[in-house]
Design a protein around this motif. Structure first.
Motif, PDB file in Angstrom:
ATOM      1  N   CYS A  18      -6.758  10.520  -4.219  1.00  0.00           N
ATOM      2  CA  CYS A  18      -6.963   9.405  -5.145  1.00  0.00           C
ATOM      3  C   CYS A  18      -7.889   9.782  -6.288  1.00  0.00           C
ATOM      4  O   CYS A  18      -7.857   9.147  -7.344  1.00  0.00           O
ATOM      5  CB  CYS A  18      -7.492   8.180  -4.404  1.00  0.00           C
ATOM      6  SG  CYS A  18      -9.171   8.382  -3.782  1.00  0.00           S
ATOM      7  N   PRO A  50      -1.605   7.576   2.119  1.00  0.00           N
ATOM      8  CA  PRO A  50      -2.967   7.341   1.647  1.00  0.00           C
ATOM      9  C   PRO A  50      -3.694   8.653   1.392  1.00  0.00           C
ATOM     10  O   PRO A  50      -3.309   9.718   1.868  1.00  0.00           O
ATOM     11  CB  PRO A  50      -3.597   6.553   2.792  1.00  0.00           C
ATOM     12  CG  PRO A  50      -2.805   6.930   3.990  1.00  0.00           C
ATOM     13  CD  PRO A  50      -1.408   7.174   3.507  1.00  0.00           C
ATOM     14  N   CYS A  68     -10.289   9.519   1.739  1.00  0.00           N
ATOM     15  CA  CYS A  68     -10.886   8.193   1.938  1.00  0.00           C
ATOM     16  C   CYS A  68      -9.917   7.176   2.536  1.00  0.00           C
ATOM     17  O   CYS A  68     -10.293   6.036   2.784  1.00  0.00           O
ATOM     18  CB  CYS A  68     -11.431   7.669   0.620  1.00  0.00           C
ATOM     19  SG  CYS A  68     -10.137   7.372  -0.622  1.00  0.00           S
ATOM     20  N   ARG A  69      -8.650   7.556   2.702  1.00  0.00           N
ATOM     21  CA  ARG A  69      -7.607   6.697   3.263  1.00  0.00           C
ATOM     22  C   ARG A  69      -7.198   5.540   2.349  1.00  0.00           C
ATOM     23  O   ARG A  69      -6.487   4.642   2.765  1.00  0.00           O
ATOM     24  CB  ARG A  69      -8.004   6.132   4.651  1.00  0.00           C
ATOM     25  CG  ARG A  69      -8.519   7.170   5.629  1.00  0.00           C
ATOM     26  CD  ARG A  69      -7.548   8.328   5.835  1.00  0.00           C
ATOM     27  NE  ARG A  69      -6.272   7.884   6.393  1.00  0.00           N
ATOM     28  CZ  ARG A  69      -5.194   8.670   6.525  1.00  0.00           C
ATOM     29  NH1 ARG A  69      -5.239   9.916   6.096  1.00  0.00           N
ATOM     30  NH2 ARG A  69      -4.092   8.202   7.053  1.00  0.00           N
ATOM     31  N   GLU A  70      -7.672   5.554   1.098  1.00  0.00           N
ATOM     32  CA  GLU A  70      -7.268   4.526   0.140  1.00  0.00           C
ATOM     33  C   GLU A  70      -5.922   4.906  -0.482  1.00  0.00           C
ATOM     34  O   GLU A  70      -5.542   6.083  -0.479  1.00  0.00           O
ATOM     35  CB  GLU A  70      -8.328   4.375  -0.955  1.00  0.00           C
ATOM     36  CG  GLU A  70      -9.613   3.710  -0.488  1.00  0.00           C
ATOM     37  CD  GLU A  70      -9.374   2.280  -0.036  1.00  0.00           C
ATOM     38  OE1 GLU A  70      -8.661   1.537  -0.741  1.00  0.00           O
ATOM     39  OE2 GLU A  70      -9.886   1.909   1.035  1.00  0.00           O
ATOM     40  N   ARG A  76       0.836  -1.188   0.000  1.00  0.00           N
ATOM     41  CA  ARG A  76       0.000   0.000   0.000  1.00  0.00           C
ATOM     42  C   ARG A  76       0.879   1.248   0.000  1.00  0.00           C
ATOM     43  O   ARG A  76       1.986   1.254   0.506  1.00  0.00           O
ATOM     44  CB  ARG A  76      -0.915   0.014   1.235  1.00  0.00           C
ATOM     45  CG  ARG A  76      -1.943  -1.116   1.233  1.00  0.00           C
ATOM     46  CD  ARG A  76      -2.749  -1.099   2.515  1.00  0.00           C
ATOM     47  NE  ARG A  76      -3.566   0.103   2.631  1.00  0.00           N
ATOM     48  CZ  ARG A  76      -4.796   0.209   2.153  1.00  0.00           C
ATOM     49  NH1 ARG A  76      -5.334  -0.797   1.488  1.00  0.00           N
ATOM     50  NH2 ARG A  76      -5.492   1.324   2.312  1.00  0.00           N
TER      51      ARG A  76
END
Length: 204
Positions: free
Chosen positions: A188, A168, A172-174, A164
């Motif tokens: 993102c 991030p 959204c922490r993705e 990962r």
């Protein structure tokens, strides 16, 4: 008009049921020698026509690869060389014939089975699998035990997940995809960037 004693590529190809493009392809691969030309057009005399016929016999009837056929048809190789090319193809054809003969023999044998479902009911199938498939390499009486002993041919462990991103998306922490070029992205997506902007504006 073509000179006397010579024909066009269309006529030469038609003599053997070929397309002119095939004759050109064989010429480009050295199977045929470049013919004489008149006004830029290929002209084929009797020797050229014999050479096309020989190419047909080697490539179509004898199923020779073009590089081997060229050794036979070009007229530039020694007798030992073109005989060696033919001998190599003959050995290949004989191997293929033996494989086809074995296939025919087994298929004829399989036709004699009287069961409706060969896989489920045939009493001699296990013996056939042992005799004619790699299953015979595993010394086990039943198929389940044999399959466990054989093991998988490749590693069935799923590949590890890609690491990962260390930074991030703040929205959204993705993980944020890394662009192939240019500056790294912080968000993102455009939507996450807009949400973060609205949140900052509302917090003032």
């Amino acid at each position: 008009m073509a000179r006397r004693g010579a024909v066009s590529i269309g006529e030469a190809a038609a003599l053997y049921g070929l397309a002119p493009s095939t004759v050109r392809w064989w010429e480009s691969r050295g199977v045929l020698n470049p013919p004489a030309r008149e006004g830029g057009k290929r002209l084929y005399d009797a020797t050229d026509l014999r050479r096309i016929g020989l190419a047909y016999l080697c490539c179509v009837v004898g199923r020779m690869p073009l590089d081997q056929a060229a050794v036979v048809t070009s007229g530039k190789a020694t007798r030992a060389a073109w005989q060696g090319a033919i001998d190599a193809q003959l050995a290949q054809v004989e191997r293929q014939m033996a494989e086809l003969e074995a296939a025919r023999g087994y298929l004829r044998h399989a036709l004699r089975c009287t069961d409706d479902d060969i896989a489920g009911e045939c009493p001699v199938l296990d013996a056939e699998l042992t005799a004619h498939t790699p299953r015979g390499r595993v010394p086990a009486d039943d198929l389940v035990t044999a399959a466990r002993a054989a093991g998988p041919l490749c590693d069935e462990t799923p590949p590890p997940a890609p690491p990962r991103d260390e930074n991030p998306c703040p929205g959204c922490r993705e993980p944020v995809p890394r662009p192939s070029r240019g500056r790294p992205r912080r968000y993102c997506s455009h939507a996450c960037r807009q949400r973060a902007y609205r949140a900052r504006r509302g917090g003032r």
